[in-house]
Motif scaffolding. Structure first.
Motif, mmCIF file in Angstrom:
data_model
loop_
_atom_site.group_PDB
_atom_site.id
_atom_site.type_symbol
_atom_site.label_atom_id
_atom_site.label_comp_id
_atom_site.label_asym_id
_atom_site.label_seq_id
_atom_site.Cartn_x
_atom_site.Cartn_y
_atom_site.Cartn_z
ATOM 1 N N ARG A 1 -6.671 2.857 7.061
ATOM 2 C CA ARG A 1 -7.631 3.871 7.241
ATOM 3 C C ARG A 1 -7.372 4.865 8.415
ATOM 4 O O ARG A 1 -7.154 6.001 8.093
ATOM 5 C CB ARG A 1 -9.016 3.464 7.349
ATOM 6 N N THR B 1 -5.765 8.732 7.617
ATOM 7 C CA THR B 1 -6.861 9.651 8.008
ATOM 8 C C THR B 1 -5.954 10.847 8.890
ATOM 9 O O THR B 1 -6.048 12.088 8.702
ATOM 10 C CB THR B 1 -8.032 9.169 8.728
ATOM 11 N N ARG C 1 -10.710 5.673 1.498
ATOM 12 C CA ARG C 1 -11.856 4.707 1.906
ATOM 13 C C ARG C 1 -12.246 4.048 0.600
ATOM 14 O O ARG C 1 -12.570 2.761 0.791
ATOM 15 C CB ARG C 1 -12.747 5.704 2.639
ATOM 16 N N LEU D 1 -9.998 1.169 0.030
ATOM 17 C CA LEU D 1 -10.141 0.231 0.673
ATOM 18 C C LEU D 1 -11.260 -0.594 0.697
ATOM 19 O O LEU D 1 -11.435 -1.946 0.887
ATOM 20 C CB LEU D 1 -9.767 0.794 2.430
ATOM 21 N N ARG E 1 -8.469 -1.404 8.454
ATOM 22 C CA ARG E 1 -8.612 -0.382 9.596
ATOM 23 C C ARG E 1 -7.320 0.234 10.055
ATOM 24 O O ARG E 1 -7.404 1.690 10.219
ATOM 25 C CB ARG E 1 -9.092 -1.119 10.992
#
Length: 184
Positions: A129, A133, A47, A50, A126
């Motif tokens: 991420r 994740t 995160r 990014l 997006r």
């Protein structure tokens, strides 16, 4: 991630070599350091990386201007599709934003190009991420988390470059071991 073959510092020349000094022929490098102790650490690293991508765009603008991006894009889209027949409020917004040397057409083109670029950046962020994740959550060891992060950020760096962003992500090619030994 697999550790590269160790390099040794030759104490007589000061050069790096693949040959261990006398007495260290059976040297075994220490285990790979754990970069992410928890899943949360790995997710946070992704995160933060990014966020650095999006900040290359957002850092240039005030919060008020960014909150108006959707309205600016709507006005530009309306003018692009309807010309002078676009709603008066949207035409007025375009006129208020443009410099004396800009036309409605030029500011509309600029807004729509910037909106498309930022939408592509936001979509990439997006996707990386959410996919990363999920992969980190599916992995079970720090080594697996590191592999997921390394692979994801390497792919993201390539994609980000195509969108005109700069990246500082890299994987070290070698580790140098300096061992204490007697000089003969």
């Amino acid at each position: 991630m697999t550790q590269p073959a160790p390099k040794f510092l030759d104490p007589t020349t000061g050069n790096l070599t693949d040959t261990p000094p006398r007495g260290f022929e059976n040297f075994v490098p220490p285990p790979d350091p754990v970069q992410y102790e928890t899943r949360a650490d790995a997710i946070l690293a992704v995160r933060q990386w990014l966020d650095g991508l999006t900040q290359q765009v957002t850092a240039k603008y005030s919060d008020a201007e960014m909150r108006a991006w959707d309205k600016m894009e709507a006005a530009a889209t309306a003018f692009h599709s309807q010309g002078a027949q676009a709603p008066a409020a949207q035409l007025a917004m375009l006129d208020d934003m443009r410099r004396p040397d800009e036309t409605r057409e030029s500011i509309t083109t600029s807004i729509l190009q910037n909106a498309a670029r930022f939408t592509a950046i936001a979509a990439l962020v997006r996707k990386i991420r959410s996919e990363t994740t999920a992969q980190i959550n599916a992995a079970s060891t720090p080594a697996e988390w590191e592999t997921v992060v390394t692979d994801a950020l390497s792919a993201a760096a390539s994609a980000a470059t195509t969108l005109g962003l700069t990246t500082e992500y890299s994987v070290a090619d070698s580790i140098v071991y300096i061992v204490d030994c007697e000089m003969f």
